[in-house]
Design an enzyme around this catalytic site. Structure first.
Site, PDB file in Angstrom:
ATOM      1  N   TYR A  57      12.569   5.986   1.568  1.00  0.00           N
ATOM      2  CA  TYR A  57      11.975   6.888   2.593  1.00  0.00           C
ATOM      3  C   TYR A  57      12.959   8.136   2.131  1.00  0.00           C
ATOM      4  O   TYR A  57      12.372   9.397   2.370  1.00  0.00           O
ATOM      5  CB  TYR A  57      12.363   6.691   4.093  1.00  0.00           C
ATOM      6  CG  TYR A  57      11.153   5.693   4.545  1.00  0.00           C
ATOM      7  CD1 TYR A  57       9.854   6.055   4.789  1.00  0.00           C
ATOM      8  CD2 TYR A  57      11.373   4.072   4.376  1.00  0.00           C
ATOM      9  CE1 TYR A  57       8.896   5.262   5.304  1.00  0.00           C
ATOM     10  CE2 TYR A  57      10.278   3.414   4.907  1.00  0.00           C
ATOM     11  CZ  TYR A  57       8.868   3.903   5.316  1.00  0.00           C
ATOM     12  OH  TYR A  57       8.233   3.172   5.817  1.00  0.00           O
ATOM     13  N   GLU A  89       8.367  -2.195  10.049  1.00  0.00           N
ATOM     14  CA  GLU A  89       8.376  -3.051   9.006  1.00  0.00           C
ATOM     15  C   GLU A  89       9.498  -3.941   9.272  1.00  0.00           C
ATOM     16  O   GLU A  89       9.473  -5.269   8.474  1.00  0.00           O
ATOM     17  CB  GLU A  89       8.769  -2.320   7.699  1.00  0.00           C
ATOM     18  CG  GLU A  89       7.561  -1.286   7.461  1.00  0.00           C
ATOM     19  CD  GLU A  89       7.844  -0.068   6.577  1.00  0.00           C
ATOM     20  OE1 GLU A  89       9.028  -0.057   6.029  1.00  0.00           O
ATOM     21  OE2 GLU A  89       6.943   0.682   6.553  1.00  0.00           O
ATOM     22  N   GLN A  96      -3.665  -5.166  -3.728  1.00  0.00           N
ATOM     23  CA  GLN A  96      -3.685  -6.143  -2.737  1.00  0.00           C
ATOM     24  C   GLN A  96      -5.066  -7.085  -2.749  1.00  0.00           C
ATOM     25  O   GLN A  96      -6.173  -6.304  -3.308  1.00  0.00           O
ATOM     26  CB  GLN A  96      -3.642  -5.313  -1.419  1.00  0.00           C
ATOM     27  CG  GLN A  96      -2.328  -4.982  -0.947  1.00  0.00           C
ATOM     28  CD  GLN A  96      -2.042  -3.966  -1.511  1.00  0.00           C
ATOM     29  OE1 GLN A  96      -2.925  -2.807  -1.614  1.00  0.00           O
ATOM     30  NE2 GLN A  96      -0.946  -3.667  -1.857  1.00  0.00           N
ATOM     31  N   GLY A 150      -6.286   0.357  -1.138  1.00  0.00           N
ATOM     32  CA  GLY A 150      -5.929   1.682  -1.446  1.00  0.00           C
ATOM     33  C   GLY A 150      -5.601   2.407  -0.585  1.00  0.00           C
ATOM     34  O   GLY A 150      -5.676   2.109   0.741  1.00  0.00           O
TER      35      GLY A 150
END
Length: 374
Positions: A96, A136, A194, A367
């Site tokens: 980050y 997360e 994914q 996406g």
């Protein structure tokens, strides 16, 4: 919550940032990948970088977050989707800071803003980043080597893979979730994509892959039974919610994969809910899980299927010709709707549902998420 001074500055500059966001995002990625090329090689989708959709989604998410702060609300749904995608591809808290450095540098360069304005947008960024890091932290993380124990050809361009961890137990996902799969490519990159879980299993994971892009092509051509692939823990927040109200499962193309997993769960648990399954495809031959759709719907007491083919082959009295149109499908206003498919399909279905009074809508997009970002 933004500080009063930053609130004033962000509100004053949000229109300018929004108008220049495409230029800002392009410069941001150029600067970041120049300094950290491995991120482009191994983490970011190179196809999405090339067509600009990744930049659009990132820009939109930051603008949406800033707009929410100014309105006194947080776009929780968008943040959960981002967080799940981050853990599935292995984003770490330290990255980050990398994004912050190059994003704020791009904003300052494109708009020539004052130090005060840059500090205000830095505050926005870290509020969003800290929220994501907090989410997360509590999500299952990590990637494991899995062995391909079976593969099935669903259609000419769709293959289902069944994989099992080489070491340790499998963490079964929830219907609607996905896994990230990382593969080595000829140029040395290890790209990640994914894929939705498409079936139920206690000791393995099942996902289905349409031949479309470099990772999908690699899996089709170089992942036979017995080979190994790197797979993440199941992720994704678009899962089948408990309840007894009506359920709409609407999909197009390969978007049927999470819907068939949800349908299988409803059938396996003997659900008494009203279930409306809607699918659109080009024709019968391109429709993955066509037989399974009919079989699963038949197992659920109050379920019906509505199938639309753009160009059906031969006479199919139970199939409608054309694109999916929910105007011809009776959907109760209190239904919980789940959508998965190409972006035009998602936009059209969401608009039709809202127009019909259905507001409990959940969708999965693979996406960059340019729906919530737009």
């Amino acid at each position: 919550m933004l500080s009063p001074k930053s609130t004033e500055l962000v509100e004053a500059t949000l229109p300018a940032v929004g108008a220049a966001i495409a230029e800002i995002s392009a410069l941001f990625y150029e600067r970041m990948f120049a300094e950290h090329p491995i991120l482009l090689r191994d983490m970011f989708n190179r196809g999405n970088q090339a067509n600009g959709t990744q930049a659009q989604a990132l820009a939109g998410s930051i603008a949406a977050f800033a707009s929410g702060l100014l309105a006194g609300r947080t776009p929780d749904g968008m943040l959960r989707r981002i967080a799940h995608k981050h853990v599935s591809v292995g984003v770490t808290p330290g990255q980050y800071a990398v994004v912050h450095k190059h994003l704020l540098g791009a904003i300052a360069e494109v708009l020539d803003v004052t130090d005060e304005v840059a500090a205000a947008w830095s505050e926005v960024y870290w509020l969003m980043a800290d929220t994501l890091i907090g989410i997360e932290r509590f999500l299952p993380q990590g990637q494991q080597e899995h062995r391909v124990i079976a593969r099935f050809q669903e259609t000419e361009d769709v293959v289902t893979f069944v994989v099992r961890p080489i070491d340790g137990p499998v963490r079964a996902g929830e219907p609607g979730q996905y896994v990230s799969v990382q593969v080595p490519l000829p140029d040395g990159a290890r790209q990640i994509r994914q894929y939705s879980l498409s079936g139920r299993s206690d000791d393995a994971l099942q996902f289905s892959v349409k031949r479309d892009g470099e990772v999908s092509n690699h899996l089709h051509d170089h992942a036979p039974v017995g080979s190994t692939v790197t797979v993440s823990q199941p992720a994704g927040d678009v899962t089948l919610r408990p309840g007894d109200g009506p359920v709409l499962l609407a999909s197009a193309g390969i978007g049927c994969t999470p819907m068939i997993a949800m349908l299988a769960e409803l059938a396996a648990t003997g659900s008494a809910r009203q279930v409306i399954a809607v699918h659109g495809d080009r024709d019968q031959l391109t429709h993955p899980f066509r037989a399974e759709l009919a079989q699963l719907v038949a197992k659920i007491e109050d379920a019906q299927a509505h199938v639309f083919y753009e160009r059906p082959i031969g006479e199919w009295p139970a199939v409608r010709t054309g694109f999916v149109d929910l105007a011809s499908v009776p959907v109760p206003a209190d239904a919980t709707a789940y959508l998965c498919g190409p972006l035009p399909f998602l936009r059209a279905m969401r608009a039709q549902l809202l127009g019909a009074g259905v507001t409990d809508i959940h969708y999965e997009v693979f996406g960059p998420d340019v729906i919530s970002a737009g």
